[in-house]
Design an enzyme around this catalytic site. Structure first.
Site, short mmCIF file in Angstrom:
data_model
loop_
_atom_site.label_atom_id
_atom_site.label_comp_id
_atom_site.label_asym_id
_atom_site.label_seq_id
_atom_site.Cartn_x
_atom_site.Cartn_y
_atom_site.Cartn_z
N ASP A 20 8.95 2.72 -0.28
CA ASP A 20 9.65 1.43 -0.23
C ASP A 20 11.15 1.69 -0.06
O ASP A 20 11.83 2.09 -1.00
CB ASP A 20 9.34 0.70 -1.55
CG ASP A 20 10.07 -0.61 -1.67
OD1 ASP A 20 10.70 -1.05 -0.68
OD2 ASP A 20 10.02 -1.21 -2.77
N ASP A 24 11.70 -3.91 -2.26
CA ASP A 24 10.97 -5.16 -2.50
C ASP A 24 9.54 -4.93 -2.99
O ASP A 24 8.74 -5.85 -3.07
CB ASP A 24 10.96 -6.04 -1.24
CG ASP A 24 10.17 -5.40 -0.09
OD1 ASP A 24 9.72 -4.23 -0.25
OD2 ASP A 24 10.01 -6.05 0.95
N ASP A 28 7.83 0.43 3.71
CA ASP A 28 8.38 -0.04 4.99
C ASP A 28 8.83 1.14 5.84
O ASP A 28 8.74 2.29 5.43
CB ASP A 28 9.55 -1.01 4.72
CG ASP A 28 10.51 -0.43 3.68
OD1 ASP A 28 10.78 0.79 3.74
OD2 ASP A 28 10.97 -1.18 2.79
N ASP A 189 -8.22 1.21 16.63
CA ASP A 189 -8.99 0.52 15.60
C ASP A 189 -10.28 -0.06 16.20
O ASP A 189 -10.25 -0.67 17.27
CB ASP A 189 -8.13 -0.62 15.03
CG ASP A 189 -8.72 -1.24 13.78
OD1 ASP A 189 -8.91 -0.51 12.80
OD2 ASP A 189 -9.00 -2.46 13.79
N GLU A 248 -11.32 5.31 16.14
CA GLU A 248 -12.04 4.98 14.92
C GLU A 248 -13.33 4.35 15.42
O GLU A 248 -13.36 3.18 15.80
CB GLU A 248 -11.26 3.98 14.06
CG GLU A 248 -11.95 3.76 12.73
CD GLU A 248 -12.09 2.30 12.32
OE1 GLU A 248 -12.48 2.05 11.19
OE2 GLU A 248 -11.84 1.41 13.15
#
Ligand code: BGC
Length: 489
Positions: A20, A24, A28, A189, A248
């Site tokens: 982070d 927050d 990220d 994906d 995948e």
């Protein structure tokens, strides 16, 4: 050509839970950027970043509303560029996720479709069939004017219609957008899902998600997907620098899975057969042999993976940290490419006791116990008498598993991974099995020998050589050791 991916170690960064950077509570891209030196120091060759694109986050970014931008929660396009450039500066390649089976319902195309415009880009019908969503419940949702749309996952993830030329063109353009920005490849994906069979035939039974990967299901692994992968391969090959595609893909047989990695398709596919192998010598050996044979049958390199953001962490699956460390050394000794899921280098277990109110995974709809929140708890970097209110609570006892606690500590899991990843670079040659006592595995690759004791009691392998690395005392129950020997047994 170096064919770098054939023996690469690739680290999976689940961005939301990695680091982070802005305080927050949610990981990220600034956090990723800050920790690139950690990843380079760990000794991996590449990182795979899970989706960081604009998204309502119904499925934590696997519901994309804008494929060419970064969600403000994760940063900006400039941050993505900085991650790519700085990673390259540190000798790390960068793979990003692409989600082509479905968009988010917030995607402008679906918003148009809801208004009755260009519905051809999705799968709308007047009557639903009997398909069920992988996340639970029916795979169809009705819109205001009475039509139904297909979503193999959450209702907020409408499936695209890949028979539509505009859909195909759009995704090639998205690939080019990120390739132009410098990414080294894509993790695709649901690479087995895009093409649906003509007429959308009923399945005729319920509980369909349990069939996935084991039996043919009409909504997955249709031959038509291969034409898409071939087209994508042409795009990848049109760029310099050996850009790759990783599938995948779930297929009912090893032969069907190998089709995704034929020479003119994607470069690699995740090895879920190995991931789900039981902790026993025969089961592991079968998974290794069949994976090597399958990938070898089409000239592809094998891949190995123990954990990811969709499954229970392997410390917990295998039942102990000792086994997880032994499994890691086994995995990193195998010929092919190894995927490391963030936090496994710290020996993190699955968090099984997350309070009900913090769990957010849509898959929990199907089965409250099958949620994927427990493997997505943020990484413990530094303990300062508490954790900085992360989006999922980090257990207090992870203080002892934090990077800060393990860094530079001989014997820690972090240092074990570092050493293994460094030594792994020199490994070459084919795997040759050797006879060994029951409950053990022994193989060599040239002068390198790996001994694995999967059983409950210590074994003396009687090797005459230099012990390079061991997950525990060499030969102990649930341990793996690496040796350099002059004369292979
Ligand atoms: C991803 C999951 C996601 C699903 C739908 C999977 O294969 O790994 O995290 O929920 O695709 O996009």
């Amino acid at each position: 050509m170096t064919a770098w991916w054939r023996n690469a170690a690739i680290y999976q960064v689940y961005v939301r839970s990695f680091a982070d950077g802005d305080g927050d509570g949610v990981g990220d891209l600034i956090g990723v950027r800050d920790r690139l030196p950690y990843l380079a120091g760990l000794g991996v060759d590449a990182i795979w970043l899970t989706p960081f694109y604009t998204s309502p986050m119904a499925d934590f970014g696997y519901d994309v509303a804008d494929y060419r931008d970064v969600d403000p929660l994760f940063g900006s396009l400039a941050d993505a560029k900085a991650v790519i450039n700085e990673a390259h500066g540190l000798g790390l390649r960068v793979i990003v996720d692409v989600v082509p089976n479905h968009t988010s319902s917030a995607h402008p195309w679906f918003q148009q479709a809801l208004r009755g415009e260009n519905r051809r880009r999705y799968i709308f019908r007047d009557e639903p069939n009997d398909w069920e969503s992988i996340f639970g419940g029916p795979a169809w949702t009705r819109v205001e004017d009475g039509q139904w749309y297909l979503h193999l996952f959450d209702p907020s993830q409408p499936d695209l219609n890949w028979d539509d030329e505009e859909v195909r063109g759009e995704f090639e353009s998205i690939l080019r957008f990120w390739l132009d920005l410098g990414v080294d490849g894509f993790r695709v994906d649901v690479a087995h899902g895009m093409v649906k069979p003509a007429g959308l035939p009923d399945i005729g039974r319920g509980n369909q998600a349990t069939m996935v990967g084991r039996e043919p299901v009409p909504f997955f692994d249709n031959d038509g997907v291969h034409e898409i992968h071939r087209a994508w391969r042409r795009v990848l090959d049109s760029y310099p620098g050996e850009r790759i595609g990783v599938a995948e893909a779930w297929a009912p047989t090893a032969e069907r899975l190998a089709m995704y990695v034929r020479p003119d398709e994607l470069h690699q596919a995740f090895n879920f057969h190995y991931l789900f192998a039981p902790w026993d010598a025969a089961g592991l050996r079968e998974a290794i042999d069949s994976s090597l044979a399958t990938s070898g049958s089409v000239g592809a390199s094998a891949t190995w993976v123990l954990s990811n953001h969709d499954v229970k962490r392997h410390v917990t699956r295998y039942g102990s940290l000792a086994r997880a460390r032994a499994a890691a050394l086994l995995t990193l000794a195998l010929p092919g490419s190894a995927y490391v899921y963030q936090g496994e280098e710290l020996g993190l277990p699955e968090v099984l006791d997350l309070p009900e109110e913090v769990c957010q995974d849509p898959q929990r709809l199907r089965d409250p116990d099958s949620g994927r929140d427990g493997c997505r708890v943020p990484l413990p970097w530094t303990y300062e008498g508490g954790w900085n209110e992360p989006w999922l609570p980090i257990p207090e006892e992870w203080a002892g598993l934090s990077v800060q606690a393990q860094q530079g500590v001989p014997g820690s899991t972090l240092e074990l991974y570092r050493q293994a990843l460094r030594l792994r670079r020199d490994l070459e040659g084919e795997l040759v099995w050797h006879d060994s006592p029951e409950g053990t595995l022994v193989f060599s690759r040239g002068e390198f020998v790996c001994t694995v004791n999967v059983g409950g009691t210590a074994v003396d392998f009687g090797l005459d050589g230099e012990l390079l690395l061991a997950s525990d005392v060499a030969g102990a129950a649930d341990s793996t050791a690496w040796w350099k020997v002059k004369c292979v047994p």
